[in-house]
Write an enzyme that holds these catalytic residues in place. Structure first.
Site, short mmCIF file in Angstrom:
data_model
loop_
_atom_site.label_atom_id
_atom_site.label_comp_id
_atom_site.label_asym_id
_atom_site.label_seq_id
_atom_site.Cartn_x
_atom_site.Cartn_y
_atom_site.Cartn_z
N ASP A 1 42.37 51.00 39.91
CA ASP A 1 41.51 51.78 40.94
C ASP A 1 41.55 52.63 41.21
O ASP A 1 42.69 53.63 41.43
CB ASP A 1 41.57 50.60 42.36
CG ASP A 1 39.22 51.18 42.91
OD1 ASP A 1 38.84 51.70 42.78
OD2 ASP A 1 39.87 49.86 44.47
N ASP B 1 29.90 49.21 44.38
CA ASP B 1 30.17 48.15 45.04
C ASP B 1 29.52 47.86 45.40
O ASP B 1 29.62 46.56 46.55
CB ASP B 1 31.38 49.26 45.72
CG ASP B 1 32.57 49.46 45.82
OD1 ASP B 1 33.07 48.68 45.16
OD2 ASP B 1 33.25 50.36 45.90
C1 GLA Z 1 36.94 50.03 45.90
C2 GLA Z 1 36.68 49.23 44.86
C3 GLA Z 1 36.98 47.82 45.41
C4 GLA Z 1 37.04 47.47 46.40
C5 GLA Z 1 38.07 48.13 47.30
C6 GLA Z 1 39.70 47.80 47.66
O1 GLA Z 1 35.99 50.56 46.99
O2 GLA Z 1 35.26 49.91 44.30
O3 GLA Z 1 35.73 46.80 44.91
O4 GLA Z 1 38.81 47.33 45.62
O5 GLA Z 1 38.31 49.73 46.88
O6 GLA Z 1 40.30 48.80 48.86
#
Ligand code: GLA
Length: 730
Positions: free
Chosen positions: A478, A548
């Site tokens: 990420d 997300d």
């Molecule tokens: C980002 C990712 C999510 C999750 C969060 C965790 O927003 O896109 O899927 O993993 O971080 O903090």
């Protein structure tokens, strides 16, 4: 595929399956002109298109009396500050403080195969599958050389371009701009199609007329970004999914970019793609070379659909390296939306047990397993397992999950450092910051200075040692904030302008090392959802988290924009719980499953807590994934209807390469009362072949299904959907 050089007329012609790209050298000085790009043509000597007879003001012949040649000639790689007032592809800062630069043809080389670009992701192909042209150009005043690199690929309508610039002088020079591709063409009423967005709204399609002057999309955020995408298409006004001319330009890079179209006084267009020149300054000492990232060019005479399928095939065959690219990915369940930071071994084991019963194949432990991370304010950089949560340690948890019969995956955000972390206590200078300025925090974190080798080494070891400690099959990598406060405590004042690009090179180096040590690892890139969904990342990971926003209806638009240029096999898509955590919408569980099926497929919910009627559907959905994934992953994608455009329903289809099977997904977004069925026409079938639709006794020819179509009954209830499975009749 074929590359020719017509010695007599000094014309280069690159042919792909259905397209041609032509350049010519004019005048004794060696101006390299862009002659033609489009549908395949038979003749090589088409340099008359350059209009030099209409405008014979070639500088060497007119005593440099008029600037009109330089300002109108369709340059293949336009220089700066010497008479072409359109956007330049390159600019410098020389020892005198001057920015002028201009390149002339010197020599060229044509060879089978394709060289790697050091430190950068780029397309690849076997020696028998591609041919490369390298044109060596020179600025004799600066002693600077620019090599323009073009590759054509067998069975594809893609041409890749990149540039490498070498300083042959003893004096150091700085490059303040190096675009990767530029070409000029007549405007002919093209429109500009781009992808824009935000967090939870990535890659929405926008099309607008091209007006006079410059119009661009870009990122100066240090990543390809949620907001704009390193892609631009020029689309003829009458173009549809199936017909019309489309030029696509896509950047194989994950950092700052500029994609620009400029319409000038004589109705010509200059199209450009490259690293954004803002904040960019790269020093080249004698004999040093700068490598500009690769650009993918595609021309389709068969509308947007033609471009889409070309890019899908190209990325599947020539960009994604992972051993998973032609394999089913394990159906995963991720605990982010299920638990957020509130989880422990017990909860994860309970999820894994229930998941196993439903046909799920992998558990992914998301953010919150390390340091003291119980919210998003702390611990990035401290990649040690928090044994208060993960009691018994990571290996114990992974072994337990494996015993249950699931593989195990884990989340990292390796490029970051929390101000509240042990790492920051020890190495505050590892964060990207400007002296004497209060740095901007985003999600309460800073970005690590990956231009420093010691930082990269720390980050790599932190990730790798966790992976070495247990049987971990998958990593979600990420990146949750964009770069600001561009200051590196490592680079001196002459090199601060290199930070953004060095950062991206650092990310690439880390992922290259990771995939070298763990070649079987399934890597999924992610950036606050889909902010770093780009071809560069695809080189390292066969899939990227799309957004997300897991709401099935929002996903229709996000996945339509993503699938316009990326294969479905690359789109991370999960079924989540309702009301949806981003938009609060309630959609049927079946529709959430049908929409996620167009991507990698998985779950993002607490399977121990969701309603029983939803849980009961999971075994059916996981079986459906196994039934259709080969087709979805490897087939040809056709867009039939777009909810983003018609505001009523969405429909797309995947057809197997042998045309024996197709899967149509139809989602009814607007429920119109007292309405008849909707007619849809299938695409991509074999007209004279007989097909059957699963659940229907009839046998229909492909042409009937494609031209007359089928009726989809109006469905009762909100956000209903249906899958239509079509198979060639025996
Ligand atoms: C980002 C990712 C999510 C999750 C969060 C965790 O927003 O896109 O899927 O993993 O971080 O903090």
């Amino acid at each position: 595929m074929n590359i020719q050089f017509d010695e007599k007329n000094r014309v280069f012609k690159l042919d792909t399956e259905h397209t041609s790209y032509v350049m010519a050298v004019v005048d004794n000085e060696g101006f390299l002109g862009h002659v033609y790009y489009g549908a395949k043509i038979s003749d090589t000597d088409v340099a008359y298109l350059l209009r030099t007879d209409e405008n014979p003001m070639v500088p060497s012949k007119n005593n440099r009396d008029r600037s009109s040649f330089l300002d109108t000639f369709p340059m293949e790689y336009p220089g700066n500050g010497v008479g072409d007032y359109r956007e330049s592809a390159i600019a410098v800062l020389d020892k005198n403080g001057h920015s002028a630069v201009q390149f002339f043809y010197r020599s060229h080389q044509i060879f089978d195969g394709k060289k790697k670009i050091p430190g950068l992701p780029a397309s690849f192909a076997k020696e028998t599958e591609c041919q490369t042209l390298e044109i060596v150009t020179e600025d004799p005043v600066l002693g600077l050389e620019a090599v323009l690199v073009y590759t054509v690929f067998a069975g594809s309508d893609v041409i890749t371009r990149s540039v490498r610039v070498t300083n042959h002088e003893a004096e150091t020079i700085a490059l303040t701009k190096v675009m990767s591709a530029s070409f000029d063409m007549d405007a002919e009423g093209y429109e500009m199609l781009t992808l824009h967005g935000s967090w939870a709204r990535e890659r929405q399609i926008e099309q607008r007329p091209v007006g006079y002057g410059k119009q661009s999309v870009s990122s100066v955020r240090g990543e390809s970004s949620h907001q704009e995408h390193p892609f631009v298409a020029l689309v003829s006004k009458d173009a549809t999914e199936d017909q019309g001319k489309v030029y696509g330009v896509h950047f194989v890079y994950s950092g700052n970019f500029l994609a620009q179209v400029e319409k000038n006084q004589f109705d010509t267009l200059r199209v450009m793609m490259g690293i954004h020149p803002q904040d960019f300054c790269w020093e080249l000492k004698q004999n040093e070379t700068f490598y500009a990232p690769e650009t993918v060019l595609v021309f389709s005479g068969n509308g947007l659909g033609g471009m889409t399928r070309n890019l899908h095939d190209f990325y599947r065959s020539h960009m994604i390296r992972s051993p998973y690219k032609n394999k089913k990915r394990p159906i995963l369940i991720n605990n982010w939306e299920a638990t957020y930071f509130d989880f422990n071994t017990e909860k994860l084991i309970a999820i894994a047990k229930e998941a196993k019963k439903c046909g799920i194949e992998m558990l992914v432990m998301d953010d919150g397993w390390f340091g003291r991370r119980n919210d998003d304010n702390t611990s990035l950089g401290d990649w040690q397992v928090n044994e208060e949560k993960i009691t018994g340690g990571l290996k114990h948890l992974v072994d337990e999950v494996n015993v249950i019969g699931l593989q195990f995956g884990i989340w990292f955000e390796p490029e970051m450092i929390s101000p509240d972390s042990k790492l920051y206590e020890k190495h505050p200078d590892w964060a990207i910051e400007l002296p004497d300025r209060t740095p901007c925090r985003s999600r309460n974190q800073f970005v690590l200075d990956l231009s420093r080798k010691e930082v990269r080494d720390y980050v790599y070891e932190a990730v790798a040692s966790v992976l070495r400690s247990a049987n971990i099959a998958y990593v979600k990598w990420d990146m949750n904030r964009q770069l600001t406060d561009l200051g590196s405590s490592f680079l001196d004042e002459k090199h601060q302008g290199e930070l953004m690009h060095r950062y991206v090179l650092g990310v690439y180096e880390l992922q290259e090392r990771l995939m070298t040590e763990f070649p079987d690892l399934l890597l999924e890139n992610c950036s606050g959802g889909g902010a770093r969904f780009d071809p560069g990342m695809l080189y390292y990971s066969p899939q990227i988290w799309c957004s997300d926003d897991t709401d099935a209806i929002e996903r229709l638009k996000i996945q339509e924009g993503t699938a316009l240029i990326y294969p479905l096999s690359a789109m991370g898509a999960h079924v989540s719980d309702c009301p949806n955590h981003t938009v609060g919408r309630v959609t049927p569980f079946a529709t959430r499953g049908n929409v996620a099926l167009a991507g990698t497929f998985g779950y993002e919910l607490d399977i121990t807590k969701i309603p029983e009627e939803d849980r009961k559907l999971i075994p059916e959905q996981t079986a459906m994934y196994h039934k259709y994934n080969d087709l979805v992953r490897e087939g040809d994608y056709y867009r039939i209807a777009s909810y983003a455009k018609n505001h009523e329903y969405d429909c797309y289809e995947v057809v197997s390469k042998d045309k024996k099977e197709a899967l149509v997904t139809f989602v009814q977004v607007l429920n119109r009362p007292n309405y008849h069925s909707r007619r849809i026409c299938l695409k991509g079938l074999q007209p004279d072949r007989n097909y059957q639709i699963e659940g229907d006794k009839g046998v229909y020819h492909g042409d009937t299904l494609m031209h007359a179509g089928i009726n989809i009954p109006n469905m009762w209830g909100d956000f209903q959907s249906v899958l239509i499975h079509v198979k060639a009749a025996e």
